[in-house]
Design an enzyme around this catalytic site. Sequence first.
Site, mmCIF file in Angstrom:
data_model
loop_
_atom_site.group_PDB
_atom_site.id
_atom_site.type_symbol
_atom_site.label_atom_id
_atom_site.label_comp_id
_atom_site.label_asym_id
_atom_site.label_seq_id
_atom_site.Cartn_x
_atom_site.Cartn_y
_atom_site.Cartn_z
ATOM 1 N N GLY A 122 0.869 -1.175 -0.025
ATOM 2 C CA GLY A 122 0.016 -0.003 0.079
ATOM 3 C C GLY A 122 1.050 1.153 0.053
ATOM 4 N N GLY A 142 0.631 5.810 -0.049
ATOM 5 C CA GLY A 142 -0.130 6.972 0.443
ATOM 6 C C GLY A 142 0.989 8.338 0.232
ATOM 7 C CE1 TYR A 188 0.763 6.202 3.708
ATOM 8 C CE2 TYR A 188 3.046 5.664 4.641
ATOM 9 C CZ TYR A 188 1.748 5.379 4.254
ATOM 10 O OH TYR A 188 1.277 4.006 3.722
ATOM 11 N N GLY A 189 4.153 7.881 2.037
ATOM 12 C CA GLY A 189 5.324 6.896 1.778
ATOM 13 C C GLY A 189 4.503 5.445 1.423
ATOM 14 C CB VAL A 199 2.387 0.102 4.042
ATOM 15 C CG1 VAL A 199 2.053 -1.163 5.123
ATOM 16 C CG2 VAL A 199 1.869 1.185 4.823
ATOM 17 C CG ASP A 222 -6.634 11.335 13.549
ATOM 18 O OD1 ASP A 222 -7.852 11.974 13.282
ATOM 19 O OD2 ASP A 222 -5.637 11.107 12.909
#
Length: 955
Positions: A640, A642, A644-645, A647, A757
């Site tokens: 995966g 996104g 941010y980077g 996985v 969150d």
Amino acid sequence: MAGKFHLSILLLLAALLLQLFDTAALTDSDDFAGLQALKSIWKNTPPNWEGSDPCGLGWEGISCANNRVISITLASINLSGQLSSDIVKISELQTLDLSYNTGMTGPLPQDIGDLKKLSSLILVGCGFSGPIPSSIGSLQQLVYLSLNSNGFIGGIPPTIGKLSHLYWLDLADNKLTGTIPVSDGTSPGLDMLLNTKHFHFGKNQLSGEIPSGLFNSNMTLIHLLLENNLLTGDIPSTLGLVKALEVVRLDINSLSGSVPENLNNLTSVQELFLANNKLTGVLPNLTGMDLLNYVDLSNNSFVATDVPPWFSSLQSLTSLIMEKTQLQGPLPPSMFSLPQLQTVAFKNNRINGTLSFGSNPSSQLYQIDLQDNLIDGFTQRAGLNIQIVLVGNPICDEGVTESYCKIPEPSPPTYTTPLENCNPQPCTEDRVSSPSCTCAYPYTGTLFFRAPSFSNYGNSSIFASLQQNMKASFKSHGLPIDAVSLSNPTKNIDNYLLLSLQVFPSGQDYFNRTGISAIGYMLSNQTFKPPKEYGPFYFIGNSYPYFAGLQASSKKSSSGIIIGAAAGGSVLVLLLLMAGVYAYRQRKRADTADKKNDPFAAWDSNANSGGVPQLKGAKSFSFEELKRITNNFSELNDVGSGGYGKVYRGTLPNGQLIAIKRAQQGSMQGGLEFKTEIELLSRVHHKNVVALVGFCFEQGEQMLVYEFIANGTLKDSLSGKSGIRLDWMRRLKIALGAAKGIQYLHDLANPPIIHRDIKSNNILLDERLNAKVADFGLSKPMNEPERGHVTTQVKGTMGYLDPEYYMTQQLTEKSDVYSFGVLLLELLTARSPIEKGKYIVREVKQAMDTGKEMYNLESILDPIVASSPSPRSVERFVDVALRCVHESGESRPHMSEVVKEIENIMEAAGYNPNAESASTSASYEGHSKGSNHPYSNQSLFAYSGNYPPSMLEPK
Ligand SMILES: *[C@@H]1O[C@H](CO)[C@@H](O)[C@H](O)[C@H]1NC(C)=O
Ligand SMILES: *[C@@H]1O[C@H](CO)[C@@H](O)[C@H](O)[C@H]1NC(C)=O
Ligand SMILES: *[C@@H]1O[C@H](CO)[C@@H](O)[C@H](O)[C@H]1NC(C)=O
Ligand SMILES: *[C@@H]1O[C@H](CO)[C@@H](O)[C@H](O)[C@H]1NC(C)=O
């Protein structure tokens, strides 16, 4: 006239004769010249160092034989200056002890090797620096060489190998570097020290491999202390040749490879420390090491091993410390019958089955710490009053409130030598009431035991016996001692046992310099031998400021009082300064020690990181390790990505599936957020909270290693992306799991945690669709003083954000409750909280009509929910959701009420809230292979979610 002349001649002759006679009776002139020269460069020499006959006049700290100075012992008298080469003028010197004078600084003179008679060179706890001169190898008579706790740099001189009479070699706690020297035919080395019993080299920066040539079968070494250095490579198998060894400390280094198989040839070893290295291979086989008391093998990378048989066979064991050693399988109850067993510390392993102490547990048992294992049963025994910690085991799941499911409050054991049947006196000035209840100025310091054989510091009889032993030993050496007091046993970062010592004078209320130096010498020179179970020790004495002169002047006249006060004041200032310097040095030592072990050392220097994180059970992975696990971060392992980077999925050597969340350059979190997340996650252990396995903070990378959660985020399931069909029963179960996870954070985590969150992107579903709360990047611990609320910059995700928190900036648990309410509405409607500009909370409230079936919400509800066989349960669920999103935090329910209510709803609808779904992910319809991975959401970054930036509040 003649008579007058004769008289003057006679007088002259008499004077000459006297002079001659005098000279004959006087201290050797070279010795005097040497002492006189030292006196001129040293401060705080004893006041009676006057005149020209140190031997005849009895200079304090000086002993002579035949008018030759043979010993200088000046411990703990606040001496300062340098040790100049004037010392070599005192050529018959046998003993030099300047210990515990932190003002003694500078290098040792190179010509110290000329002191051919020197047998004890003892400079413990001073401020000496520079390299240890190689000429020290010329001191052929040397028996004691104690240079520990100074600032020596450079390597260990190979010439020390020539000291064939050396018995005691203590170089610990310096800044020594380089490798341990061994002989090679041309140059000498420490392997030649066949009569040396003690190698104490701990707390230095020695590096390279431990040379296999260091050990041979002719050695008589009993204590090998190499802890806390930078040693690498294998433990040489030649170690097994040194049969006399009793204490082996190789811990806190970077040793690798397997432990040599012949280790258990060392059958005299009582204390074995191999912890905090990088040892691999099979767990060492300690069978036959029947005298072992204390074993610490923690934090190594041994291959996963079942509990070995020697756990139950080593009859002398008091302490078995094996944290994070890949142990697995059940513990045999028989091990708890070992007669002297006190402590079993097996945190962070994979011990499973039922914990049982068998029929005959040791009466010495004190502490059993099995945090973070897989124990699912516990057979309690009545009358066993010991501390048991099972936090992080399945048996402690779901808010079990048994005492063994709580992290115990740290309560340092206290011991103070009791009074001898008397009442303590109120004492004036700095005087202290002694155990025999007299007021006096005690000599104080700290005893450091480097490898005690016991771990129960709550056992006062063991300290009582040391105290008696010490008092008797001082008295038998004719020291002017009235009483000895020990107190405050603590274990420090180096795994040493520290004890505070007070020694009280007899006859008067203060010691003179001779008394202080004599006590100091007994401890610096190891004349005092503690009982065997204490192992090797050293002492660091404090400077003694209460010598007679000082007291006398403070008692005399009024001007005397002023002078005395001024002197006392400057002594106080000095003491404070020394305390400061000491604290600073200790701090620095602690820091260096930390840095060696601590993966965050580099991070720590980063201004934004906020210091070293407190970790409980999270492993620090090296970049190389994770690179290997993910096949060099190969595409195949990429599950995966996104903003941010990426996985990556991987498998640890022990078979555990993990997800590695790797931040990409440019989207790293702030150091503080990264650290917060690691700290909090490593502390929380609950079935409904995702478990952190470890992290990596190396080579400019930020990676978090989690347990792998198979079915991704709740959001992906609700949006249909994952292909998992969530029927009403499953939604209730997910709501319940998530609620329990949040309740755990609020009520049971220590300290309590506000997640900040909560959203469907941060609820992960495992293969049985158990909900797990994830992503702690924004979480806040609720520390006691501010319990209730935290005032903080508003962060969170739009749509889930508590409006009250947004307006007041006061964060409370009820902010999580609000977000959870939004999440419940999401479960009901399968819509994002804000969709096409519409806010789900307002939409539901506006459409709602409690007079109608399903509250008139059919058009908003997800069709799967609208067709629920139990409309009443849907209505009650809406009720809970709306109570959670009440405008006023105070009116929102507590998470425990939410849990209770969802359970009630489930029961009323005929579902068992405690049922484990038997189904695995394979049975969920349409489970698509290409589903997004749980960690690929972007929630790590507060405002980079699915909403346009314009909707995000300013940071
Ligand atoms: C040990 O001592 C014996 C006898 O002195 C000697 O023959 C032998 O070579 C020595 N071994 C080692 C390894 O130094
Ligand atoms: C270890 O001890 C056994 C039995 O005493 C002996 O046969 C073996 O040679 C020893 N190994 C080493 C390396 O000393
Ligand atoms: C451990 O050592 C003992 C004695 O040397 C031996 O009998 C036993 O088989 C060894 N165990 C393992 C697992 O190697
Ligand atoms: C305990 O762990 C061992 C070793 O991993 C395994 O073989 C065994 O099946 C486990 N037992 C239980 C009850 O889970």
